[in-house]
Design an enzyme around this catalytic site. Structure first.
Site, PDB file in Angstrom:
ATOM      1  N   LYS A 119      -1.333  -3.050   5.825  1.00 20.62           N
ATOM      2  CA  LYS A 119      -2.448  -3.527   4.760  1.00 20.62           C
ATOM      3  C   LYS A 119      -2.573  -2.622   3.882  1.00 20.62           C
ATOM      4  O   LYS A 119      -3.178  -1.659   4.239  1.00 20.62           O
ATOM      5  CB  LYS A 119      -3.475  -3.855   5.710  1.00 20.62           C
ATOM      6  CG  LYS A 119      -3.230  -5.316   6.721  1.00 20.62           C
ATOM      7  CD  LYS A 119      -4.458  -5.509   7.451  1.00 20.62           C
ATOM      8  CE  LYS A 119      -5.573  -6.524   6.578  1.00 20.62           C
ATOM      9  NZ  LYS A 119      -6.634  -7.002   7.443  1.00 20.62           N
ATOM     10  N   ILE A 120      -2.792  -2.967   2.481  1.00 21.34           N
ATOM     11  CA  ILE A 120      -3.130  -2.221   1.308  1.00 21.34           C
ATOM     12  C   ILE A 120      -4.231  -3.041   0.816  1.00 21.34           C
ATOM     13  O   ILE A 120      -4.177  -4.177   0.384  1.00 21.34           O
ATOM     14  CB  ILE A 120      -2.059  -1.829   0.795  1.00 21.34           C
ATOM     15  CG1 ILE A 120      -0.994  -0.879   1.394  1.00 21.34           C
ATOM     16  CG2 ILE A 120      -2.377  -1.007  -0.632  1.00 21.34           C
ATOM     17  CD1 ILE A 120       0.383  -0.568   0.698  1.00 21.34           C
TER      18      ILE A 120
END
Length: 364
Positions: free
Chosen positions: A139-140
């Site tokens: 997750k970014i």
């Protein structure tokens, strides 16, 4: 018919917005998959804070690390990576059966890196290597610094769950970062250039938008509880536009996968709204809805499965126009939400590390 099975038949996947070690160890996560309730799992600093701070599930693993002199952050990553690996393994059969369409488990980079491109890219690669599972998603956040990090991480062949998307403008930038990363990978030297196994979702946050907008509206406004759904419907329209265009068409010739829109923050914050509102109104193909435990149970009990995502687009446009006419800036609201979201995850991470530090000191 079970509404979740109906929803799945329409091309939408339910992912579980929750992870706890006991769910992995007592067989409940596996049972949920077997029942067809969920097709993936997402995590974030708030979820891990809740899991570790409010249970003793992790003490058996934490205490030896504390006695060995490891610091709080190192302990967290070891605990989290073990959970993510175990969850990925439980989802392996679904991942393979769906040919990489589902069965993903998401792990977020440190929220302290939200405004650091290089640090995000470095940690994404490190976590990908440490977890070492093909059905992991890193997750970014979709911050300005996150966009080039998303591109570089996709180009490296790493699956990405892009998080904290609030505005359609930013969402278009996220789709561009995904396609650019795929293009970079195809052209890269010293690798096969394959993009067939690279997957991504774009997490568009829902209920928080209504929460911030509703506070600015009169109590009797017909726009209350309408803007988040309208915004998501227009985001899906943008997804359809981009994926039917020439640029993505060329990528599909190289076997590119859709970057599926993912509806996040789908529990209702206003108790006067139906508790399944943000599932019922956002059902459509090639999408994901990630739901917390109570919302999942509510939808199983009394949710309505019908393709609603493409319904009444004119009404969605009108709601956004009426909001602007009322003098409320959607652009400002979505930027405020991004800033608040980054801070909230950083604060949760700080609280999590403080909890681990307390237990580390006690154990040592």
């Amino acid at each position: 018919m079970n509404p979740i099975k109906e929803l799945t038949s329409f091309g939408q996947s339910i992912w579980y917005d929750n992870i706890q070690r006991k769910l992995l160890e007592n067989g409940e996560l596996a049972a949920m998959i077997e029942r067809g309730d969920i097709r993936g799992v997402t995590s974030n600093p708030s979820i891990f804070q809740n899991a570790i701070a409010k249970s003793n599930d992790y003490d058996a693993a934490l205490i030896p690390m504390a006695k060995a002199g490891e610091d709080a952050e190192s302990i967290f990553w070891e605990l989290a990576i073990k959970d993510i690996q175990d969850a990925c393994d439980i989802f392996t059969a679904l991942y393979e059966e769906s040919e990489g369409g589902d069965g993903y488990v998401s792990l977020e980079v440190s929220p302290y890196l939200a405004n650091e491109t290089k640090g995000t890219v470095t940690q994404a690669a490190e976590l990908w290597e440490r977890v070492n599972r093909p059905n992991l998603m890193i997750k970014i956040p979709a911050t300005k610094a996150g966009l080039p990090a998303i591109r570089q991480t996709i180009a490296a062949g790493i699956n990405v769950n892009v998080t904290l998307i609030f505005s359609i403008e930013r969402y278009r930038e996220v789709m561009d970062a995904y396609m650019s990363g795929l293009e970079d990978r195809i052209l890269a030297e010293n690798n096969e250039g394959s993009i067939e196994r690279v997957h991504s979702v774009a997490s568009f946050f829902i209920s928080r938008l209504d929460s911030i907008i509703d506070k600015q509206l009169p109590a009797n406004s017909p726009l209350r509880g309408k803007i988040a759904i309208a915004n998501a419907k227009l985001a899906f329209e943008a997804f359809q536009e981009i994926t039917s265009g020439v640029r993505f068409g060329k990528l599909q010739l190289a076997r590119a996968n859709y970057q599926r829109p993912l509806w996040a923050s789908t529990s209702t914050k206003d108790p006067s709204y139906p508790d399944t509102l943000y599932i019922d109104e956002l059902i459509g193909p090639a999408t994901v809805n990630t739901v917390p435990p109570k919302t999942l149970e509510a939808f199983k009990d009394h949710g309505t499965a019908s393709v609603t995502l493409t319904r009444d687009l004119d009404g969605a446009y009108q709601a956004i126009a009426d909001l602007e006419a009322a003098g409320i800036s959607l652009d400002q609201a979505t930027q405020d939400l991004e800033d608040q979201g980054v801070k909230a995850f950083a604060d949760a991470f700080t609280g999590l590390l403080e909890t681990i530090e307390e237990r580390r000191r006690d154990a040592a």
